[in-house]
Design a protein around this motif. Structure first.
Motif, PDB file in Angstrom:
ATOM      1  N   LEU A 128       0.803  -1.227   0.000  1.00 15.83           N
ATOM      2  CA  LEU A 128       0.000   0.000   0.000  1.00 15.83           C
ATOM      3  C   LEU A 128       0.840   1.283   0.000  1.00 15.83           C
ATOM      4  O   LEU A 128       0.502   2.236  -0.708  1.00 15.83           O
ATOM      5  N   PRO A 129       1.957   1.351   0.750  1.00 15.14           N
ATOM      6  CA  PRO A 129       2.721   2.608   0.751  1.00 15.14           C
ATOM      7  C   PRO A 129       3.800   2.691  -0.320  1.00 15.14           C
ATOM      8  O   PRO A 129       4.796   3.390  -0.159  1.00 15.14           O
ATOM      9  N   LYS A 130       3.633   1.989  -1.428  1.00 14.77           N
ATOM     10  CA  LYS A 130       4.688   1.868  -2.440  1.00 14.77           C
ATOM     11  C   LYS A 130       5.094   3.193  -3.085  1.00 14.77           C
ATOM     12  O   LYS A 130       6.218   3.341  -3.555  1.00 14.77           O
ATOM     13  N   SER A 131       4.189   4.182  -3.112  1.00 16.53           N
ATOM     14  CA  SER A 131       4.465   5.399  -3.862  1.00 16.53           C
ATOM     15  C   SER A 131       4.848   6.595  -2.992  1.00 16.53           C
ATOM     16  O   SER A 131       4.853   7.726  -3.474  1.00 16.53           O
ATOM     17  N   ILE A 132       5.148   6.360  -1.720  1.00 21.82           N
ATOM     18  CA  ILE A 132       5.556   7.468  -0.854  1.00 21.82           C
ATOM     19  C   ILE A 132       6.978   7.241  -0.370  1.00 21.82           C
ATOM     20  O   ILE A 132       7.537   6.155  -0.521  1.00 21.82           O
ATOM     21  N   THR A 133       7.562   8.274   0.202  1.00 17.70           N
ATOM     22  CA  THR A 133       8.956   8.206   0.598  1.00 17.70           C
ATOM     23  C   THR A 133       9.193   7.150   1.674  1.00 17.70           C
ATOM     24  O   THR A 133       8.302   6.849   2.477  1.00 17.70           O
ATOM     25  N   THR A 134      10.378   6.590   1.690  1.00 21.59           N
ATOM     26  CA  THR A 134      10.709   5.468   2.575  1.00 21.59           C
ATOM     27  C   THR A 134      10.466   5.793   4.042  1.00 21.59           C
ATOM     28  O   THR A 134       9.966   4.954   4.800  1.00 21.59           O
ATOM     29  N   ALA A 135      10.820   7.003   4.458  1.00 21.67           N
ATOM     30  CA  ALA A 135      10.688   7.382   5.862  1.00 21.67           C
ATOM     31  C   ALA A 135       9.254   7.241   6.362  1.00 21.67           C
ATOM     32  O   ALA A 135       9.018   6.823   7.504  1.00 21.67           O
ATOM     33  N   ILE A 136       8.277   7.570   5.519  1.00 22.08           N
ATOM     34  CA  ILE A 136       6.866   7.460   5.893  1.00 22.08           C
ATOM     35  C   ILE A 136       6.352   6.055   5.632  1.00 22.08           C
ATOM     36  O   ILE A 136       5.623   5.483   6.444  1.00 22.08           O
ATOM     37  N   GLY A 137       6.742   5.474   4.500  1.00 23.90           N
ATOM     38  CA  GLY A 137       6.240   4.159   4.102  1.00 23.90           C
ATOM     39  C   GLY A 137       6.593   3.057   5.073  1.00 23.90           C
ATOM     40  O   GLY A 137       5.784   2.151   5.329  1.00 23.90           O
ATOM     41  N   MET A 138       7.796   3.105   5.634  1.00 26.87           N
ATOM     42  CA  MET A 138       8.211   2.088   6.601  1.00 26.87           C
ATOM     43  C   MET A 138       7.306   2.103   7.832  1.00 26.87           C
ATOM     44  O   MET A 138       6.893   1.053   8.333  1.00 26.87           O
ATOM     45  N   GLY A 139       6.981   3.310   8.310  1.00 22.26           N
ATOM     46  CA  GLY A 139       6.112   3.421   9.485  1.00 22.26           C
ATOM     47  C   GLY A 139       4.714   2.910   9.218  1.00 22.26           C
ATOM     48  O   GLY A 139       4.122   2.224  10.064  1.00 22.26           O
ATOM     49  N   ILE A 140       4.175   3.224   8.035  1.00 22.34           N
ATOM     50  CA  ILE A 140       2.833   2.762   7.681  1.00 22.34           C
ATOM     51  C   ILE A 140       2.791   1.244   7.588  1.00 22.34           C
ATOM     52  O   ILE A 140       1.885   0.586   8.117  1.00 22.34           O
ATOM     53  N   SER A 141       3.770   0.676   6.910  1.00 23.14           N
ATOM     54  CA  SER A 141       3.826  -0.778   6.742  1.00 23.14           C
ATOM     55  C   SER A 141       3.921  -1.490   8.086  1.00 23.14           C
ATOM     56  O   SER A 141       3.223  -2.487   8.333  1.00 23.14           O
ATOM     57  N   GLU A 142       4.772  -0.979   8.953  1.00 21.39           N
ATOM     58  CA  GLU A 142       4.944  -1.605  10.268  1.00 21.39           C
ATOM     59  C   GLU A 142       3.669  -1.509  11.098  1.00 21.39           C
ATOM     60  O   GLU A 142       3.255  -2.465  11.750  1.00 21.39           O
ATOM     61  N   GLU A 143       3.020  -0.354  11.050  1.00 25.02           N
ATOM     62  CA  GLU A 143       1.800  -0.151  11.838  1.00 25.02           C
ATOM     63  C   GLU A 143       0.659  -1.036  11.353  1.00 25.02           C
ATOM     64  O   GLU A 143      -0.147  -1.535  12.154  1.00 25.02           O
ATOM     65  N   LEU A 144       0.590  -1.267  10.038  1.00 23.25           N
ATOM     66  CA  LEU A 144      -0.499  -2.064   9.477  1.00 23.25           C
ATOM     67  C   LEU A 144      -0.223  -3.563   9.502  1.00 23.25           C
ATOM     68  O   LEU A 144      -1.092  -4.361   9.165  1.00 23.25           O
ATOM     69  N   GLY A 145       1.004  -3.948   9.884  1.00 21.16           N
ATOM     70  CA  GLY A 145       1.334  -5.370   9.976  1.00 21.16           C
ATOM     71  C   GLY A 145       1.957  -5.947   8.730  1.00 21.16           C
ATOM     72  O   GLY A 145       1.908  -7.161   8.513  1.00 21.16           O
ATOM     73  N   GLY A 146       2.557  -5.105   7.903  1.00 20.93           N
ATOM     74  CA  GLY A 146       3.200  -5.582   6.685  1.00 20.93           C
ATOM     75  C   GLY A 146       4.647  -5.972   6.907  1.00 20.93           C
ATOM     76  O   GLY A 146       5.165  -5.905   8.023  1.00 20.93           O
TER      77      GLY A 146
END
Length: 230
Positions: A128-146
């Motif tokens: 899901l966070p494939k198109s945003i910067t790494t700094a934000i995408g990593m947090g989203i992925s971790e929070e959602l369980g990816g």
């Protein structure tokens, strides 16, 4: 070599910078988008790790200082935006509509992609966070369980593809407006795409810089909603 990296706190940084400099050299020599410096540096580092049988965790520990620069480097992208603040005010509605449309398109495509290939929840939220910067995408992925490491890889691949193909896509679809070009690159391929936008022009770079921030915020909200669909 593996022991050398374990005992050194900077050799991982040296290897990474050498790979990037090699990419810059190849790009200047051949003047082709396929010789993207980031792509070349990734290939160079992988070859070094395989050739010298270096454990990735040891390399990552030695190269971690580069990661510390990621957030301040992203923040510095606000400078070209400030320089084009008048243009932002004049086209605010169109700019925000374009960014939001880009974010929704990305999330919907991942949702459809996940349905077609029957992804589980973990694989789905990882993309899901494939198109945003790494700094934000990593947090989203971790929070959602990816899977955070896969998210990082997907984000980099997305950015590199946007950097390589972005200008060609604009030419194919006859997109000539610099604001539209910047929004497209920043929303779809984050900071790496923004690097290409800055090569194309000041306006493209400024709009792409803005897109990174707004797209990141919108994706944070949108990903939380879309994560409940699978």
């Amino acid at each position: 070599m593996n022991q050398m990296i374990i005992n050194s706190t900077t050799i991982g940084v040296v290897i990474s910078v050498m790979g990037y400099e090699l990419g810059l050299l190849l790009k200047r020599k051949f003047k082709s988008a396929i010789f993207n410096p980031l792509l070349i540096s990734i290939i160079f580092v992988i070859c070094c790790l395989l050739l010298f049988r270096v454990d990735y965790n040891n390399y990552n520990k030695s190269a971690q200082y580069l990661s510390y620069l990621l957030t301040p480097a992203t923040v510095c992208l606000a400078i070209p935006l400030y320089q084009q603040i008048k243009l932002l005010k004049e086209n605010m509605v169109a700019i925000f509509a374009g960014i939001i449309s880009g974010v929704l398109t990305s999330l919907v495509c991942i949702f459809v992609f996940a349905l077609i290939f029957n992804f589980g929840h973990e694989e789905y939220v990882t993309l899901l966070p494939k198109s945003i910067t790494t700094a934000i995408g990593m947090g989203i992925s971790e929070e959602l369980g990816g899977y955070v490491t896969i998210t990082v890889a997907v984000i980099i691949i997305t950015g590199v593809l946007g950097n390589i193909c972005g200008e060609a896509v604009c030419k194919i679809f006859k997109i000539t407006n610099p604001v539209a070009k910047g929004i497209a690159l920043g929303t779809s391929s984050h900071a790496i795409g923004t690097a290409k936008a800055m090569e194309m022009g000041e306006i493209e770079g400024a709009m792409s810089s803005l897109s990174i921030v707004i797209a990141g915020i919108c994706t944070m909200v949108g990903a939380s909603v879309f994560a409940n669909f699978i």
